[in-house]
Design an enzyme around this catalytic site. Structure first.
Site, PDB file in Angstrom:
ATOM      1  N   GLY A  65     -12.822 -30.666  15.357  1.00 30.62           N
ATOM      2  CA  GLY A  65     -13.302 -29.303  15.182  1.00 30.62           C
ATOM      3  C   GLY A  65     -14.766 -29.296  14.788  1.00 30.62           C
ATOM      4  O   GLY A  65     -15.312 -30.326  14.386  1.00 30.62           O
ATOM      5  N   CYS A  92     -11.113 -37.095  14.478  1.00 29.87           N
ATOM      6  CA  CYS A  92     -12.433 -36.551  14.144  1.00 29.87           C
ATOM      7  C   CYS A  92     -12.338 -35.642  12.906  1.00 29.87           C
ATOM      8  O   CYS A  92     -12.097 -36.126  11.812  1.00 29.87           O
ATOM      9  CB  CYS A  92     -13.015 -35.837  15.363  1.00 29.87           C
ATOM     10  SG  CYS A  92     -14.811 -35.595  15.268  1.00 29.87           S
ATOM     11  N   TYR A  93     -12.483 -34.321  13.065  1.00 29.02           N
ATOM     12  CA  TYR A  93     -12.360 -33.442  11.889  1.00 29.02           C
ATOM     13  C   TYR A  93     -10.989 -33.591  11.249  1.00 29.02           C
ATOM     14  O   TYR A  93     -10.848 -33.527  10.027  1.00 29.02           O
ATOM     15  CB  TYR A  93     -12.587 -31.974  12.274  1.00 29.02           C
ATOM     16  CG  TYR A  93     -12.509 -31.038  11.079  1.00 29.02           C
ATOM     17  CD1 TYR A  93     -13.631 -30.809  10.291  1.00 29.02           C
ATOM     18  CD2 TYR A  93     -11.301 -30.433  10.713  1.00 29.02           C
ATOM     19  CE1 TYR A  93     -13.564 -29.989   9.171  1.00 29.02           C
ATOM     20  CE2 TYR A  93     -11.223 -29.612   9.602  1.00 29.02           C
ATOM     21  CZ  TYR A  93     -12.352 -29.385   8.837  1.00 29.02           C
ATOM     22  OH  TYR A  93     -12.287 -28.584   7.727  1.00 29.02           O
ATOM     23  N   HIS A 182     -12.648 -39.872  19.725  1.00 26.63           N
ATOM     24  CA  HIS A 182     -11.734 -39.010  20.489  1.00 26.63           C
ATOM     25  C   HIS A 182     -10.948 -39.839  21.515  1.00 26.63           C
ATOM     26  O   HIS A 182     -11.475 -40.160  22.581  1.00 26.63           O
ATOM     27  CB  HIS A 182     -12.521 -37.904  21.203  1.00 26.63           C
ATOM     28  CG  HIS A 182     -13.057 -36.868  20.279  1.00 26.63           C
ATOM     29  ND1 HIS A 182     -12.352 -35.743  19.923  1.00 26.63           N
ATOM     30  CD2 HIS A 182     -14.240 -36.803  19.608  1.00 26.63           C
ATOM     31  CE1 HIS A 182     -13.068 -35.018  19.079  1.00 26.63           C
ATOM     32  NE2 HIS A 182     -14.219 -35.633  18.872  1.00 26.63           N
ATOM     33  N   GLU A 184      -8.571 -38.795  23.330  1.00 31.31           N
ATOM     34  CA  GLU A 184      -8.085 -37.942  24.419  1.00 31.31           C
ATOM     35  C   GLU A 184      -9.034 -37.882  25.609  1.00 31.31           C
ATOM     36  O   GLU A 184      -8.645 -37.434  26.688  1.00 31.31           O
ATOM     37  CB  GLU A 184      -7.793 -36.524  23.896  1.00 31.31           C
ATOM     38  CG  GLU A 184      -9.008 -35.719  23.465  1.00 31.31           C
ATOM     39  CD  GLU A 184      -9.424 -35.931  22.009  1.00 31.31           C
ATOM     40  OE1 GLU A 184     -10.044 -35.016  21.444  1.00 31.31           O
ATOM     41  OE2 GLU A 184      -9.129 -37.016  21.460  1.00 31.31           O
ATOM     42  N   GLY A 238      -1.827 -18.601  45.665  1.00 28.20           N
ATOM     43  CA  GLY A 238      -2.426 -19.579  44.767  1.00 28.20           C
ATOM     44  C   GLY A 238      -1.373 -20.521  44.211  1.00 28.20           C
ATOM     45  O   GLY A 238      -0.168 -20.324  44.404  1.00 28.20           O
ATOM     46  N   VAL A 239      -1.818 -21.541  43.496  1.00 29.52           N
ATOM     47  CA  VAL A 239      -0.915 -22.582  43.005  1.00 29.52           C
ATOM     48  C   VAL A 239       0.166 -22.002  42.088  1.00 29.52           C
ATOM     49  O   VAL A 239       1.362 -22.248  42.278  1.00 29.52           O
ATOM     50  CB  VAL A 239      -1.702 -23.673  42.240  1.00 29.52           C
ATOM     51  CG1 VAL A 239      -0.753 -24.705  41.636  1.00 29.52           C
ATOM     52  CG2 VAL A 239      -2.696 -24.352  43.158  1.00 29.52           C
ATOM     53  N   ASP A 240      -0.249 -21.219  41.083  1.00 32.05           N
ATOM     54  CA  ASP A 240       0.698 -20.767  40.059  1.00 32.05           C
ATOM     55  C   ASP A 240       1.797 -19.884  40.639  1.00 32.05           C
ATOM     56  O   ASP A 240       2.985 -20.133  40.422  1.00 32.05           O
ATOM     57  CB  ASP A 240      -0.048 -20.031  38.930  1.00 32.05           C
ATOM     58  CG  ASP A 240      -1.093 -20.914  38.253  1.00 32.05           C
ATOM     59  OD1 ASP A 240      -0.927 -22.147  38.293  1.00 32.05           O
ATOM     60  OD2 ASP A 240      -2.067 -20.373  37.710  1.00 32.05           O
ATOM     61  N   SER A 242       2.725 -19.594  43.675  1.00 31.23           N
ATOM     62  CA  SER A 242       3.502 -20.320  44.686  1.00 31.23           C
ATOM     63  C   SER A 242       4.580 -21.184  44.037  1.00 31.23           C
ATOM     64  O   SER A 242       5.718 -21.253  44.516  1.00 31.23           O
ATOM     65  CB  SER A 242       2.578 -21.196  45.540  1.00 31.23           C
ATOM     66  OG  SER A 242       1.671 -20.395  46.279  1.00 31.23           O
ATOM     67  N   LYS A 387      -2.016 -26.689  34.020  1.00 34.70           N
ATOM     68  CA  LYS A 387      -2.243 -26.607  35.473  1.00 34.70           C
ATOM     69  C   LYS A 387      -1.864 -27.907  36.188  1.00 34.70           C
ATOM     70  O   LYS A 387      -1.258 -27.873  37.261  1.00 34.70           O
ATOM     71  CB  LYS A 387      -3.707 -26.253  35.749  1.00 34.70           C
ATOM     72  CG  LYS A 387      -4.068 -26.158  37.230  1.00 34.70           C
ATOM     73  CD  LYS A 387      -3.484 -24.914  37.884  1.00 34.70           C
ATOM     74  CE  LYS A 387      -4.441 -23.760  37.783  1.00 34.70           C
ATOM     75  NZ  LYS A 387      -3.974 -22.576  38.528  1.00 34.70           N
TER      76      LYS A 387
END
Length: 531
Positions: A65, A92-93, A182, A184, A238-240, A242, A387
């Protein structure tokens, strides 16, 4: 216990709680945990103690953060986190807040350490055992100002850098760990291994969160939620939407009706392709509404981008609502459910804004503001998915790879890629130019190397020469970018031969275009879309 409840319990019982302290990388932590096959959810750091206790976490991750633990009113870790008796990883934070919580010393600094760094591992701990890039070193990504200078009682210093005396601290007894870097982000080369060690090796989670298991769970859930009632879905192609259509069709079959609104602002042949994929190949019931004239009439005279977005959004709602009323009247069966493609980042952003932690960047394009006489119950089967997870589900469900992994397309469609007023002539020209650009990107094997690419219609005319004649015609701009998160983007360094081929084809095949330009702006300061 029902079959659905059993399935849900089995693939969600191993779960990680992520508490967000405002890092730009917070969602990335959640995605990495999911990729490791473990279900997780992310909440603001200040959720109620009761929710922390009731979540049933096998482990907790504290994000980074922008704050300093010394600042007045800075975020603190709730005591409830450490009362759970489960492993905790502070990043981190999150590490600094953990050190502060247990009586360690955090040094406030005006100098930020940002970028690649190499940490030296000096002491063994369960989290990092056997994980290294070379002999007792790890290549990591730092992004911090403050740093821990004295570890709390019970913690040992595991790794350091010349400028960061405590880059990793560990309390193996209580299974509390702090990382100043980090894990990630991809720049931390062993980041995936470290997070996997935490969720599997330290927290004891399995690998049940997979596309096949998610589909089975969601289909069972949809059957239980909907029963034999009717569902309406606004299908954009679109993807979502569909993937929502494919999931619902698998769950409830012909109880699903999709409405595909062709607003005249789609890409070349897109309407036909959507109908072919869903109606012909997958047997999904799709009603195509040709509303081009209605949209273009509503857009007449509108120049401001925000005005255009609002007009397109309102017109879509009007068309969708009229179709829903007609369907209910014709069938004699009231449609009770409305399906939407809401995904997890939308939910996270909403939670943040409710907590007052973030500004709303833009409104989402889901069906909102429907008239009061259409009282639907919402169905949102992608609500807890990112996504990239939605895409994996789409492939597993049998949707075409080209549809699932195509470049992002804005909700208002070509309406915001035609600068100024939207006219049918402009849309037809742009459709052809955009199609040529996509064809050549694929032919040159650059489509998948770019994150987003498209053509823009510029409402200015330029002089050209065709044969012995003079042509006074429109200008098309090409835009292609490379990005990881779409927050920042670099213009794609396409080969000159590719740009030249696209330019020549557009001017030769579209008589209304006399000039083609290539946009070399990066984000920031420019945005990816032009409007």
């Amino acid at each position: 216990m029902t079959h659905f409840a059993t399935q849900t319990a089995s693939i969600k019982q191993d779960r990680i709680l992520i508490l967000d302290f405002g890092s730009q990388y917070s969602q990335l932590i959640a995605r990495r945990v999911r990729e490791a096959g473990v279900f997780c959810e992310m909440y603001p750091f200040d959720i109620a103690d009761e929710r922390i206790r009731d979540f049933g976490a096998k482990g907790v991750i504290l994000s980074g953060g922008p704050e300093s633990v010394h600042a007045k009113g800075s975020p603190k870790i709730a005591d409830a986190v450490f009362e759970l008796g489960v492993p905790v990883l502070g990043i981190c934070y999150g590490m600094q807040a953990m050190a502060d919580h247990f009586g360690g010393q955090v040094h406030a600094s005006d100098v930020r350490e940002f970028g690649a760094a190499q940490i030296q591992v000096t002491t063994e701990c369960q989290l990092l055992q056997g994980i290294e890039d070379s002999s007792q070193t790890l290549n990591v990504w730092m992004s911090h100002g403050d740093k821990v200078i004295t570890a709390p009682n019970g913690f040992v210093v595991v790794a350091s850098t010349p400028s960061c005396p405590i880059a990793v601290m560990a309390d193996d007894g209580r299974q509390y760990y702090g990382l100043q870097f980090h894990p990630e982000v991809t720049h931390t080369l062993q980041g995936e291994a470290i997070l996997s060690r935490f969720v599997h090796g330290i927290c004891g989670c399995g690998n049940e969160w997979t596309p096949d298991n998610i589909i089975d769970m969601r289909v069972a859930q949809l059957k239980e939620q909907i029963g034999n009632k009717e569902v309406l879905l606004g299908l954009s192609g679109g993807v979502d939407s569909s993937v929502v259509a494919a999931l619902l069709h698998k769950a409830i079959g012909d109880k699903l009706t999709c409405v595909f609104v062709d607003n005249g602002l789609l890409r070349l042949h897109e309407g036909d392709q959507v109908m072919q994929i869903f109606a012909e190949n997958m047997g999904v019931k799709v009603i195509r509404v040709d509303a081009e004239e209605q949209f273009l009439s509503a857009l007449a005279g509108k120049i401001d981008p925000e005005d255009k977005r609002k007009v397109i959004g309102k017109t879509f709602i009007d068309v969708f609502a009229d179709t829903a009323r007609k369907l209910s009247k014709d069938s004699g069966v009231g449609i009770e459910f409305l399906a939407q493609g809401t995904i997890y980042p939308d939910v996270i952003e909403s939670a943040k804004s409710h907590q007052g932690k973030a500004h709303v960047i833009k409104s989402h394009h889901n069906v909102g503001g429907l008239p009061e006489d259409l009282q639907f119950k919402l169905v949102e089967p992608l609500r807890d998915l990112f996504k990239d997870e939605v895409r994996k589900l789409g492939i597993t469900l049998g949707l075409p790879h080209k549809m699932i992994y195509r470049h992002p397309f804005p909700g208002p469609g070509l309406g915001v890629r035609i600068l100024g007023e939207v006219k049918k002539q402009y849309a037809d020209i742009l459709r052809k130019a955009d199609a040529i650009f996509m064809q050549e990107l694929e032919r040159f094997d650059w489509y998948d190397k770019t994150s987003q690419a498209f053509a823009v219609f510029m409402p200015v005319k330029s002089v050209g020469v065709v044969g012995d004649g003079r042509r006074y015609a429109w200008v098309i701009a090409l835009r292609a970018v490379e990005t990881v998160d779409f927050m920042t983007a670099r213009f794609a360094h396409l080969p000159y031969e590719l740009i030249e081929t696209v330019s020549n084809r557009i001017m030769n095949e579209i008589k209304d275009v006399s000039r083609v330009t290539y946009d070399v702006s990066s984000k920031p300061p420019a945005t990816i879309e032009w409007e």
